[in-house]
Design an enzyme around this catalytic site. Structure first.
Site, PDB file in Angstrom:
ATOM      1  CE  LYS A 128       5.426  15.975  -7.416  1.00 13.50           C
ATOM      2  NZ  LYS A 128       5.798  15.272  -8.593  1.00 13.50           N
ATOM      3  CG  HIS A 142      10.338   7.214  -6.137  1.00 13.11           C
ATOM      4  ND1 HIS A 142      11.244   8.208  -6.412  1.00 13.11           N
ATOM      5  CD2 HIS A 142       9.457   7.230  -7.161  1.00 13.11           C
ATOM      6  CE1 HIS A 142      10.938   8.791  -7.555  1.00 13.11           C
ATOM      7  NE2 HIS A 142       9.856   8.226  -8.035  1.00 13.11           N
TER       8      HIS A 142
HETATM    9  P1  AMP Z   1       7.713   8.822 -10.883  1.00 17.16           P
HETATM   10  O1  AMP Z   1       8.994   8.074 -10.775  1.00 17.16           O
HETATM   11  O2  AMP Z   1       7.845  10.299 -10.749  1.00 17.16           O
HETATM   12  O3  AMP Z   1       6.891   8.391 -12.073  1.00 17.16           O
HETATM   13  O4  AMP Z   1       6.866   8.400  -9.607  1.00 17.16           O
HETATM   14  C1  AMP Z   1       6.616   7.050  -9.308  1.00 17.16           C
HETATM   15  C2  AMP Z   1       5.570   7.003  -8.218  1.00 17.16           C
HETATM   16  O5  AMP Z   1       6.041   7.677  -7.063  1.00 17.16           O
HETATM   17  C3  AMP Z   1       4.266   7.718  -8.636  1.00 17.16           C
HETATM   18  O6  AMP Z   1       3.159   6.974  -8.177  1.00 17.16           O
HETATM   19  C4  AMP Z   1       4.378   9.043  -7.928  1.00 17.16           C
HETATM   20  O7  AMP Z   1       3.135   9.642  -7.641  1.00 17.16           O
HETATM   21  C5  AMP Z   1       5.097   8.640  -6.652  1.00 17.16           C
HETATM   22  N1  AMP Z   1       5.757   9.809  -6.073  1.00 17.16           N
HETATM   23  C6  AMP Z   1       6.627  10.641  -6.685  1.00 17.16           C
HETATM   24  N2  AMP Z   1       6.987  11.647  -5.860  1.00 17.16           N
HETATM   25  C7  AMP Z   1       6.315  11.444  -4.699  1.00 17.16           C
HETATM   26  C8  AMP Z   1       6.238  12.150  -3.459  1.00 17.16           C
HETATM   27  N3  AMP Z   1       6.915  13.278  -3.240  1.00 17.16           N
HETATM   28  N4  AMP Z   1       5.442  11.660  -2.495  1.00 17.16           N
HETATM   29  C9  AMP Z   1       4.723  10.523  -2.699  1.00 17.16           C
HETATM   30  N5  AMP Z   1       4.744   9.817  -3.848  1.00 17.16           N
HETATM   31  C10 AMP Z   1       5.524  10.263  -4.837  1.00 17.16           C
END
Ligand code: AMP
Length: 281
Positions: A150, A36
């Site tokens: 991801k 994030h």
């Molecule tokens: P989430 O909180 O899991 O819904 O993720 C929020 C954003 O962060 C989404 O756009 C995810 O794709 C991105 N994200 C989560 N994990 C990663 C990671 N390891 N590398 C890059 N982006 C990420």
């Protein structure tokens, strides 16, 4: 550091910023990590103002246990954001603030992008994602919104959503950030013990080997090889491996010149569902 809990308060603040026409949005579900943080840093580089939303969106969960166990670490999240910059706005609405009494998702026609992989195994997941992202984009009206590769299928679906709904925003994809053993960073990794967390590096090792094979073997051969490889692993249960065209997300049969492909994997590790993917060419 300003934290907003209501749409009204937030819009009042945004009113002054919209005229500058340079606002970056990073939508998240909290339990923030370096993945994030990389999105937030990119947004800061490219915009004069950045807003991070933290909201565990119930309509995108097809599994109640997954929703109930989803980590919530708001004070640590605020501290992490503050350590990146003091100027970032944070939006942390309640479910009631977002949905009112009707906690339900819209129904979208994503033209097939939602029929494979995550969409096949998680009923209405992308309708839920579409609902919350459409709501955030129309409320916040950012110049750019940042999403991680991801969740590559999600990234493609959000791009489609903004076209379908004519939402004037630039969707920016950001590279996957990994743990030292290769496991893609995820809020769900917190639910793995240290041993499993290291062993789950096997997912990325498989993706790298698949990329290697992609030069000489066809998609079907690579899938068969990967399925066999996971069958021998006693801690990781493979849900799917797919090799798809990155534009249509249709599983590849023959490689076509000038097309780009990616391999996608979903596995269960000790009851925790993990996903990852890699560009093949
Ligand atoms: P989430 O909180 O899991 O819904 O993720 C929020 C954003 O962060 C989404 O756009 C995810 O794709 C991105 N994200 C989560 N994990 C990663 C990671 N390891 N590398 C890059 N982006 C990420």
């Amino acid at each position: 550091m300003l934290v907003f809990e209501t749409k009204k308060e937030l819009q009042k603040k945004l009113m002054a910023l919209w005229s500058e026409d340079n606002l970056g949005l990073v939508p998240t579900m909290g339990a923030l990590h370096e993945g994030h943080a990389s999105l937030i840093r990119k947004a800061l580089d490219e915009n004069t103002h950045v807003i991070v939303s933290i909201f565990v969106n119930p309509t995108q969960f097809n599994n109640t246990e997954d929703l109930e166990k989803y980590p919530q670490t708001l004070s640590a999240d605020v501290a992490l954001i503050k350590s990146i910059s003091d100027d970032i706005l944070i939006f942390t609405p309640t479910i009631n603030e977002v949905y009112g009494k009707l906690v339900t998702h819209n129904v979208y026609d994503f033209q097939g992008l939602d029929k494979v992989m995550e969409g096949r195994f998680r009923d209405n997941h992308f309708n839920g994602v579409g609902t919350i992202v459409e709501l955030l984009l129309t409320l916040i009206k950012p110049t750019r919104a940042y999403f991680g590769e991801k969740d590559f299928q999600q990234l493609r679906i959000i791009q489609k959503l903004t076209k379908l709904r004519n939402i004037p925003v630039k969707i920016i994809g950001c590279p996957i950030v990994r743990e030292p053993h290769g496991l893609a960073m995820s809020s769900r990794n917190e639910r793995l013990n240290m041993e499993l967390r290291q062993k789950a590096g096997f997912i990325y090792e498989t993706l790298i080997a698949a990329k290697d094979k992609f030069g000489t073997e066809n998609a079907l051969q690579i899938k068969k090889w990967a399925i066999k490889r996971f069958k021998r692993h006693k801690d990781l249960d493979l849900e799917y491996i797919e090799i798809v065209d990155i534009e249509t997300l249709v599983p590849a049969e023959q490689k076509t010149k000038n097309k780009k492909y990616r391999a996608f994997i979903a596995v269960y590790a000790g009851g925790v569902r993990l996903i990852d993917n890699i560009a093949l060419n």
